[in-house]
Write an enzyme that holds these catalytic residues in place. Structure first.
Site, PDB file in Angstrom:
ATOM      1  N   ASP A  30       0.850  -1.196   0.000  1.00  0.00           N
ATOM      2  CA  ASP A  30       0.000   0.000   0.000  1.00  0.00           C
ATOM      3  C   ASP A  30       0.884   1.243   0.000  1.00  0.00           C
ATOM      4  O   ASP A  30       1.910   1.303   0.686  1.00  0.00           O
ATOM      5  CB  ASP A  30      -0.913  -0.007   1.238  1.00  0.00           C
ATOM      6  CG  ASP A  30      -2.067   0.969   1.101  1.00  0.00           C
ATOM      7  OD1 ASP A  30      -3.219   0.516   0.982  1.00  0.00           O
ATOM      8  OD2 ASP A  30      -1.814   2.192   1.101  1.00  0.00           O
ATOM      9  N   ILE A  31       0.474   2.241  -0.753  1.00  0.00           N
ATOM     10  CA  ILE A  31       1.281   3.464  -0.894  1.00  0.00           C
ATOM     11  C   ILE A  31       1.264   4.298   0.391  1.00  0.00           C
ATOM     12  O   ILE A  31       2.170   5.102   0.628  1.00  0.00           O
ATOM     13  CB  ILE A  31       0.780   4.284  -2.111  1.00  0.00           C
ATOM     14  CG1 ILE A  31       1.872   5.162  -2.684  1.00  0.00           C
ATOM     15  CG2 ILE A  31      -0.457   5.094  -1.785  1.00  0.00           C
ATOM     16  CD1 ILE A  31       1.541   5.755  -4.046  1.00  0.00           C
ATOM     17  N   ASN A  87     -12.856  -3.355   2.541  1.00  0.00           N
ATOM     18  CA  ASN A  87     -13.843  -2.289   2.609  1.00  0.00           C
ATOM     19  C   ASN A  87     -14.756  -2.410   1.398  1.00  0.00           C
ATOM     20  O   ASN A  87     -14.281  -2.637   0.280  1.00  0.00           O
ATOM     21  CB  ASN A  87     -13.145  -0.927   2.601  1.00  0.00           C
ATOM     22  CG  ASN A  87     -12.269  -0.727   3.828  1.00  0.00           C
ATOM     23  OD1 ASN A  87     -12.609  -1.186   4.917  1.00  0.00           O
ATOM     24  ND2 ASN A  87     -11.129  -0.061   3.654  1.00  0.00           N
ATOM     25  N   VAL A  96     -11.018   2.816  -3.608  1.00  0.00           N
ATOM     26  CA  VAL A  96     -10.606   2.331  -4.930  1.00  0.00           C
ATOM     27  C   VAL A  96     -11.552   1.189  -5.297  1.00  0.00           C
ATOM     28  O   VAL A  96     -11.609   0.172  -4.588  1.00  0.00           O
ATOM     29  CB  VAL A  96      -9.139   1.843  -4.933  1.00  0.00           C
ATOM     30  CG1 VAL A  96      -8.771   1.284  -6.300  1.00  0.00           C
ATOM     31  CG2 VAL A  96      -8.190   2.980  -4.539  1.00  0.00           C
ATOM     32  N   HIS A 100     -10.067  -5.330  -3.308  1.00  0.00           N
ATOM     33  CA  HIS A 100      -8.738  -5.545  -2.718  1.00  0.00           C
ATOM     34  C   HIS A 100      -8.874  -5.965  -1.273  1.00  0.00           C
ATOM     35  O   HIS A 100      -9.737  -5.472  -0.538  1.00  0.00           O
ATOM     36  CB  HIS A 100      -7.860  -4.288  -2.826  1.00  0.00           C
ATOM     37  CG  HIS A 100      -8.519  -3.031  -2.373  1.00  0.00           C
ATOM     38  ND1 HIS A 100      -9.436  -2.353  -3.147  1.00  0.00           N
ATOM     39  CD2 HIS A 100      -8.410  -2.322  -1.219  1.00  0.00           C
ATOM     40  CE1 HIS A 100      -9.853  -1.290  -2.492  1.00  0.00           C
ATOM     41  NE2 HIS A 100      -9.250  -1.241  -1.318  1.00  0.00           N
TER      42      HIS A 100
HETATM   43  P1  5GP Z   1      -9.751   1.340   0.290  1.00  0.00           P
HETATM   44  O1  5GP Z   1      -9.915   2.605   1.062  1.00  0.00           O
HETATM   45  O2  5GP Z   1     -10.420   1.419  -1.075  1.00  0.00           O
HETATM   46  O3  5GP Z   1     -10.147   0.103   1.039  1.00  0.00           O
HETATM   47  O4  5GP Z   1      -8.193   1.170   0.054  1.00  0.00           O
HETATM   48  C1  5GP Z   1      -7.501   1.733  -1.011  1.00  0.00           C
HETATM   49  C2  5GP Z   1      -6.045   1.660  -0.654  1.00  0.00           C
HETATM   50  O5  5GP Z   1      -5.300   1.885  -1.833  1.00  0.00           O
HETATM   51  C3  5GP Z   1      -5.608   2.713   0.366  1.00  0.00           C
HETATM   52  O6  5GP Z   1      -5.064   2.060   1.515  1.00  0.00           O
HETATM   53  C4  5GP Z   1      -4.573   3.533  -0.395  1.00  0.00           C
HETATM   54  O7  5GP Z   1      -3.494   3.936   0.411  1.00  0.00           O
HETATM   55  C5  5GP Z   1      -4.143   2.585  -1.491  1.00  0.00           C
HETATM   56  N1  5GP Z   1      -3.677   3.244  -2.698  1.00  0.00           N
HETATM   57  C6  5GP Z   1      -4.277   4.299  -3.322  1.00  0.00           C
HETATM   58  N2  5GP Z   1      -3.597   4.637  -4.425  1.00  0.00           N
HETATM   59  C7  5GP Z   1      -2.534   3.779  -4.503  1.00  0.00           C
HETATM   60  C8  5GP Z   1      -1.464   3.642  -5.439  1.00  0.00           C
HETATM   61  O8  5GP Z   1      -1.341   4.358  -6.427  1.00  0.00           O
HETATM   62  N3  5GP Z   1      -0.551   2.666  -5.185  1.00  0.00           N
HETATM   63  C9  5GP Z   1      -0.658   1.835  -4.106  1.00  0.00           C
HETATM   64  N4  5GP Z   1       0.296   0.923  -3.956  1.00  0.00           N
HETATM   65  N5  5GP Z   1      -1.661   1.944  -3.206  1.00  0.00           N
HETATM   66  C10 5GP Z   1      -2.593   2.904  -3.406  1.00  0.00           C
END
Ligand code: 5GP
Ligand code: ZN
Length: 114
Positions: A30-31, A87, A96, A100
């Site tokens: 995760d970034i 989520n 996103v 995931h």
């Molecule tokens: P969500 O909130 O949808 O469950 O999680 C999305 C995750 O994607 C977040 O933890 C966010 O930090 C991660 N994320 C968003 N953009 C990127 C990216 O460009 N690269 C990576 N490796 N992770 C990302």
């Protein structure tokens, strides 16, 4: 899918730190890690969320699940413990919309469900 961030990561259009890959699944860091270990495990095909999984995804779901402990072992948290979070949708905190699994570990995590 065009304009999907995680499809673009699968297609190597956006760089990521990959920790696991097979024919169906990609795992990458995760970034914005929320723990010392924070890996995102995704299907290579575009599935928007848990809501879009069906019977046709049986093999994929089984693979995603069985890969989790493999990734945990590789990241050194299999024995110390880890958490898997998915989520789903706006209230679930999904940002996103490509399915995931978050794999978090490397420290004692808070007992919080938001
Ligand atoms: P969500 O909130 O949808 O469950 O999680 C999305 C995750 O994607 C977040 O933890 C966010 O930090 C991660 N994320 C968003 N953009 C990127 C990216 O460009 N690269 C990576 N490796 N992770 C990302
Ligand atoms: Zn996608």
């Amino acid at each position: 899918m065009e304009n999907c961030l995680f499809c673009r990561i699968v297609n190597r259009e956006i760089p990521s730190s990959i920790v696991y890959e097979d024919d169906l699944i990609l795992g990458f860091k995760d970034i914005e890690p929320q723990a010392p270990v924070h890996v995102l495990l995704i299907p290579k095909i575009h599935v928007s969320s848990l809501n879009d999984l069906g019977k046709e995804h049986g093999e994929l779901i089984a693979r995603l699940t069985s890969v989790i402990p493999q990734v945990a072992e590789k990241m050194g948290v299999k024995d110390s413990g880890y958490r898997v979070v998915v989520n789903c949708g706006e209230d679930g905190g999904q940002t996103v919309f490509h399915l995931h699994y978050h794999i978090l570990g490397g420290r004692a995590l808070e007992n919080q469900f938001g």
